[in-house]
Design a protein around this motif. Sequence first.
Motif, PDB file in Angstrom:
ATOM      1  N   ILE A 208       0.273  -1.269  -0.111  1.00  0.00           N
ATOM      2  CA  ILE A 208       0.018  -0.207   0.479  1.00  0.00           C
ATOM      3  C   ILE A 208       0.778   1.657   0.097  1.00  0.00           C
ATOM      4  O   ILE A 208       0.854   2.382  -0.971  1.00  0.00           O
ATOM      5  CB  ILE A 208      -0.639  -0.108   1.004  1.00  0.00           C
ATOM      6  N   ARG A 209       2.265   1.285   1.132  1.00  0.00           N
ATOM      7  CA  ARG A 209       2.458   2.388   0.584  1.00  0.00           C
ATOM      8  C   ARG A 209       3.393   2.772  -0.989  1.00  0.00           C
ATOM      9  O   ARG A 209       3.448   3.078  -0.966  1.00  0.00           O
ATOM     10  CB  ARG A 209       4.055   2.152   1.555  1.00  0.00           C
ATOM     11  N   ARG A 210       4.052   1.519  -1.251  1.00  0.00           N
ATOM     12  CA  ARG A 210       4.518   1.537  -2.568  1.00  0.00           C
ATOM     13  C   ARG A 210       3.593   2.355  -3.408  1.00  0.00           C
ATOM     14  O   ARG A 210       4.792   3.281  -4.362  1.00  0.00           O
ATOM     15  CB  ARG A 210       5.263   0.416  -2.669  1.00  0.00           C
ATOM     16  N   LEU A 211       2.362   1.478  -3.738  1.00  0.00           N
ATOM     17  CA  LEU A 211       1.586   2.137  -4.604  1.00  0.00           C
ATOM     18  C   LEU A 211       0.958   3.500  -4.663  1.00  0.00           C
ATOM     19  O   LEU A 211       0.929   4.275  -4.897  1.00  0.00           O
ATOM     20  CB  LEU A 211       0.017   1.394  -4.239  1.00  0.00           C
ATOM     21  N   SER A 212       0.768   3.829  -2.988  1.00  0.00           N
ATOM     22  CA  SER A 212       0.618   5.742  -2.584  1.00  0.00           C
ATOM     23  C   SER A 212       2.118   6.358  -3.272  1.00  0.00           C
ATOM     24  O   SER A 212       1.071   7.416  -3.635  1.00  0.00           O
ATOM     25  CB  SER A 212       0.656   5.643  -1.279  1.00  0.00           C
ATOM     26  N   VAL A 213       2.550   6.014  -3.049  1.00  0.00           N
ATOM     27  CA  VAL A 213       4.453   6.494  -2.943  1.00  0.00           C
ATOM     28  C   VAL A 213       4.553   7.036  -5.290  1.00  0.00           C
ATOM     29  O   VAL A 213       3.937   8.390  -5.504  1.00  0.00           O
ATOM     30  CB  VAL A 213       5.558   6.185  -2.747  1.00  0.00           C
ATOM     31  N   ASP A 214       4.016   5.850  -4.966  1.00  0.00           N
ATOM     32  CA  ASP A 214       4.130   5.761  -6.972  1.00  0.00           C
ATOM     33  C   ASP A 214       2.501   7.470  -7.628  1.00  0.00           C
ATOM     34  O   ASP A 214       2.447   7.671  -8.512  1.00  0.00           O
ATOM     35  CB  ASP A 214       4.085   4.204  -7.594  1.00  0.00           C
ATOM     36  N   THR A 215       1.723   7.441  -6.556  1.00  0.00           N
ATOM     37  CA  THR A 215       0.244   7.570  -7.025  1.00  0.00           C
ATOM     38  C   THR A 215       0.659   8.584  -6.828  1.00  0.00           C
ATOM     39  O   THR A 215       0.238   9.817  -7.375  1.00  0.00           O
ATOM     40  CB  THR A 215      -1.160   7.418  -6.262  1.00  0.00           C
ATOM     41  N   LEU A 216       1.356   9.476  -5.983  1.00  0.00           N
ATOM     42  CA  LEU A 216       1.915  10.699  -4.796  1.00  0.00           C
ATOM     43  C   LEU A 216       2.140  11.153  -6.385  1.00  0.00           C
ATOM     44  O   LEU A 216       2.545  12.885  -7.108  1.00  0.00           O
ATOM     45  CB  LEU A 216       2.622  10.711  -4.106  1.00  0.00           C
TER      46      LEU A 216
END
Length: 360
Positions: A208-216
């Motif tokens: 979740i954290r990796r996907l959130s960073v990519d989304t940012l």
Amino acid sequence: MSRLRPWLIDLALVAVAMADVLLDEEYTSRVEFAAACVACAAVLLRRRFPLVTFALTLPASWMLANLAAPAIALYSLAERTSNRAVLWGSVLATAIVAATPWPPGHPIDQRGIIVTFAYSAAWAGAPVLLGQLVRTRRDLSARLVEIEQARDHERQLHAQAVLARERAQIGREMHDVVAHQVSLIAVRAGALQVAATDPEAAEAARTIRRLSVDTLEELRHMVTLLRAAGGQGTELTPQPTLADLRKLLDSSGIEVELHGELSEELAAPGQRTIYRTVQEALTNVRKHAPGATATVRLWHDGDELGVTVTNTAPTRPAMTLPSSRHGLVGLAERAELLGGSFESGPTAEGGYRVALRLPR
């Protein structure tokens, strides 16, 4: 039905003038016949040299009572010039020549001369008025086309401005709301990953954290595009630079000369300010100085650089068009934000000049 070619029309007018001479049969000498032939042949010059054509018909108007060739010459002159002194001088010359007795030495009838002069002046005025009417109608048609093009250009500029505002609004919403919430998700996922004791939960939190960073990262890229101003059509394009200046000049719709150059290593804000200054100046030339030409000069001197846009005086009256009147104010604000200066005003020759000066 396609329009007739100009040379076919001219040949037809020569035939009409010759028929007028031959049917009247008023020529009694070779001199009179030669003058008639010269007048008829001069019709072929009416498009390029209307005044010469008129002058070549005067001898025939003096010697003979032919009407076609002088009428064609007067109409062509009136249809191609707006100089009223020349036009009414031609009418007066026609009347004087027609009223002058031929051959020389012929008994003078003063009353007949006055009547002939008045009749000839009235007759010569008719083709002049018709030619002026045709010229005015053509000019009005051209102005209507120009006005419609200017309005289309205004509508395009307005649509681009509205689109830019909408992009900026969407970009602000994405930055202030969506990106903020995704950042919170990334922070909470990172905390959960650290605190989780179950390996599967820790792995899920890490994902979740990796996907959130990519989304940012994707959101930052999208916000940058949405905040980009201008551009052709509705596509999302980067801010313009000096490399786009030549394309701007070619698509401006007016005759522009470009002198000088600036390094493309200039900072992006400076490049955008120079581009917007040239864009606004050329837009104002198109709106307020119809028929004018413009000169764009890029310069650099010591610790300063800038651009100067100068246009000549308009060749046609400008039409009153809708305008927000904020363009030059915006350019001055752009220059002030970068520590520079902006000047604008009329020139001694009747044109207009805008000058942008920026620190390096």
